[in-house]
Structure formats: structure tokens, C-alpha cells
Design an enzyme around this catalytic site. Structure first.
Site, PDB file in Angstrom:
ATOM      1  N   HIS A 181       2.175  -3.851 -10.781  1.00  0.00           N
ATOM      2  CA  HIS A 181       2.337  -4.128  -9.345  1.00  0.00           C
ATOM      3  C   HIS A 181       2.132  -5.596  -8.967  1.00  0.00           C
ATOM      4  CE1 HIS A 181       3.087  -0.009  -8.573  1.00  0.00           C
ATOM      5  NE2 HIS A 181       1.857   0.419  -8.405  1.00  0.00           N
ATOM      6  N   GLU A 217       7.806   5.946  -4.580  1.00  0.00           N
ATOM      7  CA  GLU A 217       8.004   4.499  -4.674  1.00  0.00           C
ATOM      8  C   GLU A 217       9.436   4.233  -5.152  1.00  0.00           C
ATOM      9  OE1 GLU A 217       4.599   2.938  -7.102  1.00  0.00           O
ATOM     10  OE2 GLU A 217       3.984   5.040  -6.882  1.00  0.00           O
ATOM     11  N   ASP A 266       3.478  10.834 -12.559  1.00  0.00           N
ATOM     12  CA  ASP A 266       3.474   9.385 -12.377  1.00  0.00           C
ATOM     13  C   ASP A 266       4.650   8.855 -13.196  1.00  0.00           C
ATOM     14  OD1 ASP A 266       2.849   6.803 -11.662  1.00  0.00           O
ATOM     15  OD2 ASP A 266       1.065   6.638 -12.926  1.00  0.00           O
ATOM     16  N   HIS A 305       4.098   1.229  -1.239  1.00  0.00           N
ATOM     17  CA  HIS A 305       3.204   2.132  -1.971  1.00  0.00           C
ATOM     18  C   HIS A 305       2.374   2.997  -1.004  1.00  0.00           C
ATOM     19  CE1 HIS A 305       0.660   3.586  -5.204  1.00  0.00           C
ATOM     20  NE2 HIS A 305       1.266   2.805  -6.078  1.00  0.00           N
ATOM     21  N   ASN A 329       5.368  -1.466 -10.330  1.00  0.00           N
ATOM     22  CA  ASN A 329       5.190  -0.668 -11.539  1.00  0.00           C
ATOM     23  C   ASN A 329       4.773  -1.559 -12.717  1.00  0.00           C
ATOM     24  OD1 ASN A 329       5.367   1.635 -13.438  1.00  0.00           O
ATOM     25  ND2 ASN A 329       6.471   2.606 -11.744  1.00  0.00           N
TER      26      ASN A 329
END
Length: 344
Positions: free
Chosen positions: A106, A309, A242, A175, A80
Site C-alpha cells: 500500500h 478494493e 484477501d 480502502h 496491495n
């Protein structure tokens, strides 16, 4: 009983060869790559008895080498976003590469998703390990990290472990992009989703949490009971989900909790997720745009899939009220996430 086999799957110039491991039980078949510890495929049975691949990906290694959407990969050192790619640890300022608007995402430009991991076959699965050197992508400390995938019956378990020579933020997740109708299906609008979270994290226009922990009640983020994704997406401002859903609060006991359940009634496939992590990022593939050519020539467009995730909360290294994300010398980082694939 799970059968484990492997074969060489290709070579990354300048990096080395990549192997593909296949884990097969009587219920589910999983393929894992040593590149990025990627889950390349998950084949599960629908109510018609047919085995279908429900994970987005590529037919060949070149697709994964050039991939920019983290399809199936383990992301790290920090999954993230980190605001402005900047954080302070033990009074020292660290600056990471910016690779997502104004933020770091990430793990950086060459995160764990682009590394070739060392593989060791274990009972019912494979352990993948990696050494991230001090200063890797701007992060402090040499980190030894591993992820162990095991398949038992209908359940795929991912166990993450790490230790570091210096205090460093760490947040590992997988992911994978799922579509329970099959990886080639156009969208996920006919999926029912529920997430076991009383609260979520509102974000700014660069997807960084604002610091508020907001109750889901009375909002489109209330997914405590099964909700059809298609109509719910229309209620949201912005392109889709998201967001981090809070599975536990800072200071809560470390334990494995139910995170999410997704059901696809037409095929009968169900995915259930449990985790020891304090959050789960529910992402509805808002930034896939049809330009990716996936397995079998599939074009992966907006809302073609979803990610769950499991993670620490985004930007936790900069937000003192969030769960601690620092791994200190002498400590062990350990988290478990389980994906269980069943049918109605």
C-alpha cells in the site's frame, strides 16, 4: 442535488490542518477527509428508513493519524503488495521499504494515506490532489495525482488521475471497510456477496500471487451468484478472503464493468460496485483483532467488515503476464469506481 460543505477537523503536527467535506444527497451522506483522501463515513438508508453509518473509522483525527489498517484511505503509489518490495523499471532496480512480512504494501511507510491532500470543491463533490516527489517511498518520478469524489443520488463516484515525470508503477484504490448492518455490527456473516469474476489469483503464504490465473468454478472463490459470507468463510483455508478477483484479462478493452454486489437482507441495504480497473481485492478484515477503538467506542474485530478494493492485479510490476501497471511520461492514468447504495 448534492449539498457540499466543509469545516476544519483538526491539525496534524508538522503537516498542517485537515478539513472534513460533507457530501449530502437525498439518499446518502458521505464524509471525506483531506488526510489520506479518507472516506470517513457513508450513511445510507435501510428498509426501515433509518440512516446508518456503514463505514468503519474513528471519532477523531488522532485515530486516523495513528491508524495502521488504512481505514477509508486512498492508498498509493501502489496499492496491495509488491514482492520483496523490489522491482525493475527500464533496467534500473528499485527497492522499497518492507512493511508487510517480506513485502511492500500500500505505498510504503508514509504512503498517500498519511498525506494531507489539497482540496477543491467541485460540482456535487470535492477534488483532492497531491504531488508525490521523485523518490517518494523509493518510487521513481514526480507524480501528480488526484481523486475526485462526487455524490449523485445513491452513487458515490471516485475518479483517479495521475501523471509522472518518469516511468513508475501506479495502482490507486480506496480502502474503505464496509458493514451494511452498521459500522458497529460485530461481523459480516449475514451478508450476501457476489463478484463478477470468472477467475482469481491464488497466493503464496505471504499473499503474493503465484502467477497462476485460476478459474473460480468448483472452488470457494466462485462468487458469481450470491453467497452467504459466514458459511463460505468456513470453506476457505486460512483466515478469510484477501484475494484479487479478475474482472478483465490483460489486453481487454478499457471499459467500466460490474465488479460486485453485497446485500444485507436484515437491513435491506445493498452496495453495488462498478469500475474500470481489471481487478478487485475482496478482503474480509482478517487482520482486525478487536484492538482498534472505532467510532462510538466500537471494537473492530476479525470479519467485522469487508473491503472491495478496485485495483490492478497485485505485484503486477513483477509479473509480465498481468495487466500493465506502469505509468510513463506523457501518459495519463485514469480510473473510475462507483459505489451505489440502495435498499431492497
Amino acid at each position: 442535488m448534492t449539498e457540499v460543505s466543509h469545516q476544519q477537523w483538526g491539525e496534524v503536527p508538522g503537516q498542517g490542518s485537515v478539513d472534513l467535506f460533507a457530501l449530502e444527497s437525498s439518499k446518502v451522506r458521505v464524509e471525506v477527509l483531506t488526510l489520506g483522501a479518507i472516506i470517513r463515513s457513508v450513511c445510507s438508508r435501510g428498509k426501515d428508513g433509518q440512516m446508518v453509518d456503514i463505514v468503519l473509522g474513528y471519532d477523531n483525527l488522532e485515530g486516523y493519524v495513528s491508524d495502521k489498517r488504512y481505514l477509508g484511505a486512498v492508498v498509493g503509489r501502489v496499492a496491495n503488495r509488491i514482492a520483496r518490495g523490489r522491482f525493475v523499471v527500464e533496467e534500473k532496480v528499485y527497492q522499497l521499504d518492507i512493511n508487510n512480512g517480506p513485502n511492500a504494501l500500500h505505498g510504503g511507510l508514509q504512503g498517500f494515506n498519511k498525506a494531507i491532500w489539497l482540496a477543491t470543491e467541485v460540482k456535487d463533490g470535492v477534488q483532492l490532489s497531491l504531488t508525490s516527489p521523485d523518490g517518494d517511498q523509493g518510487y521513481p518520478g514526480e507524480v501528480q495525482v488526484s481523486v475526485t469524489y462526487t455524490l449523485q443520488g445513491e452513487t458515490l463516484t471516485a475518479e483517479y488521475q495521475a501523471c509522472s515525470t518518469k516511468t513508475t508503477p501506479i495502482n490507486l484504490t480506496n480502502h474503505s471497510y464496509f458493514n451494511l448492518a452498521g459500522q458497529s455490527a460485530a461481523n459480516i456473516y449475514d451478508h450476501l456477496v457476489s463478484i463478477s469474476a470468472q477467475s482469481f489469483l491464488p497466493v503464496d503464504d505471504t499473499s503474493i500471487p503465484k502467477g497462476e490465473i485460476r478459474a473460480v468454478e468448483g472452488t470457494p472463490f466462485d462468487l458469481r451468484k450470491p453467497v452467504l459470507i459466514g458459511p463460505r468463510l468456513k470453506e476457505l483455508e486460512g483466515p478469510g478472503f484477501d484475494h484479487n478477483f479478475c474482472l478483465s484479462s490483460p489486453g481487454d478493452a478499457y471499459t467500466e464493468r460490474h465488479a460486485a454486489r453485497v446485500c444485507h437482507p436484515p437491513s435491506g441495504r445493498i452496495l453495488e460496485v462498478t469500475t474500470t480497473q481489471p481487478g478487485v481485492q475482496f478482503y474480509t478484515a482478517n487482520f482486525l483483532d478487536g484492538s482498534i477503538k472505532g467510532k462510538g467506542g466500537s471494537k473492530y474485530g476479525k470479519h467485522s467488515s469487508f473491503c472491495l478494493e478496485t485495483q490492478n492485479w497485485p505485484d503486477a510490476v513483477n509479473q509480465a503476464s498481468f495487466p500493465d501497471c506502469l505509468l510513463r511520461p506523457g501518459e495519463d492514468y485514469k480510473h473510475i469506481t462507483r459505489f451505489t447504495f440502495t435498499t431492497i
